[in-house]
Design a protein around this motif. Structure first.
Motif, PDB file in Angstrom:
ATOM      1  N   CYS A   7       0.799  -1.224   0.000  1.00  0.00           N
ATOM      2  CA  CYS A   7       0.000   0.000   0.000  1.00  0.00           C
ATOM      3  C   CYS A   7       0.836   1.281   0.000  1.00  0.00           C
ATOM      4  N   ALA A  56       1.894   2.646  -3.275  1.00  0.00           N
ATOM      5  CA  ALA A  56       0.765   3.170  -4.043  1.00  0.00           C
ATOM      6  C   ALA A  56       0.304   4.530  -3.529  1.00  0.00           C
ATOM      7  N   GLN A  87      -1.051   5.182  -0.503  1.00  0.00           N
ATOM      8  CA  GLN A  87      -2.334   5.015   0.177  1.00  0.00           C
ATOM      9  C   GLN A  87      -2.166   4.261   1.488  1.00  0.00           C
ATOM     10  N   TYR A 130      -6.117   1.254  -0.333  1.00  0.00           N
ATOM     11  CA  TYR A 130      -5.437   0.513  -1.388  1.00  0.00           C
ATOM     12  C   TYR A 130      -6.192  -0.770  -1.751  1.00  0.00           C
TER      13      TYR A 130
END
Length: 226
Positions: free
Chosen positions: A184, A187, A189, A194
């Motif tokens: 996560c 990404a 997030q 995520y």
């Protein structure tokens, strides 16, 4: 509420937990400030990844020893609902300042023996901060949170019993070793944003719910005085 994540052991999962909590609170509509005091700058990297992907992110600032200045963080925190402080491992001055600024401290603990062995020093720092805050009429609530537990292992099952001797409560919510927790941050997030349908997302949401409830529960002194 100001929440500090502290541990004297590097790699304990502080940054991942901090991101999960901060992004979930943001997702719920709160104004969130993240204070990244770790020289590695993990949460700053997460914020940068979020910006590059045009995803929502809490406000993220970098701070170090200036965190100890009495006029610094309180003034910044005034316009936010929640402040999440991610601290480095083995940096006493910064961790002390983060604890003195906090209303609540979370101490992540993994199931490996090294995680449990390093807990004693962290508990000493937390206890010292508690006593110092009490001298000024303030309080610090602290709790342990089990992270990256491996299900169906003897170590995982025995950990809660081991932690009972710490003198601090252990949250019922815990995180397990799931891929979503590992992916996560890259990404940009929190884990619940995520992979919202993953079991890891349910772990993060439950943790945030329990932390908020824990923060709002009067401590024993407050109960006895009331």
């Amino acid at each position: 509420m100001i929440l500090s994540l502290v541990s004297q052991k590097g790699g304990s999962g502080k940054s991942t937990l901090a991101a999960a909590i901060a992004w979930e609170l943001l997702h719920r509509g709160h104004k969130v400030l993240v204070v990244d005091t770790d020289p590695q700058g993990t949460l700053r990297e997460v914020g940068q990844a979020a910006a590059e992907a045009n995803r929502p992110s809490p406000v993220i600032v970098a701070m170090g020893k200036e965190l100890s200045r009495a006029d610094q963080l309180p003034r910044m925190a005034e316009t936010f609902d929640y402040v999440i402080i991610d601290t480095p491992g083995r940096s006493g001055d910064v961790q002390n300042a983060a604890l003195l600024a906090a209303d609540v401290a979370l101490i992540p603990v993994g199931q490996a023996a090294a995680d449990v062995w390093s807990l004693g020093h962290t508990l000493e720092i937390v206890d010292s901060a508690k006593r110092l805050k009490e001298q000024f009429g303030a309080s610090l609530k602290a709790a342990l949170v089990i992270t990256r537990r491996l299900p169906r292992t003897a170590l995982g099952k025995a950990l809660r019993q081991t932690l009972k001797d710490s003198g601090l409560p252990t949250l019922k919510s815990e995180t397990t070793a799931r891929v979503a927790w590992q992916e996560c941050l890259a990404a940009g997030q929190g884990v619940a944003q995520y992979a919202p349908k993953d079991a890891a997302a349910a772990e993060a949401r439950a943790l945030v719910n329990e932390v908020l409830a824990f923060a709002s529960t009067p401590n024993l002194k407050e109960v006895s005085n009331g």
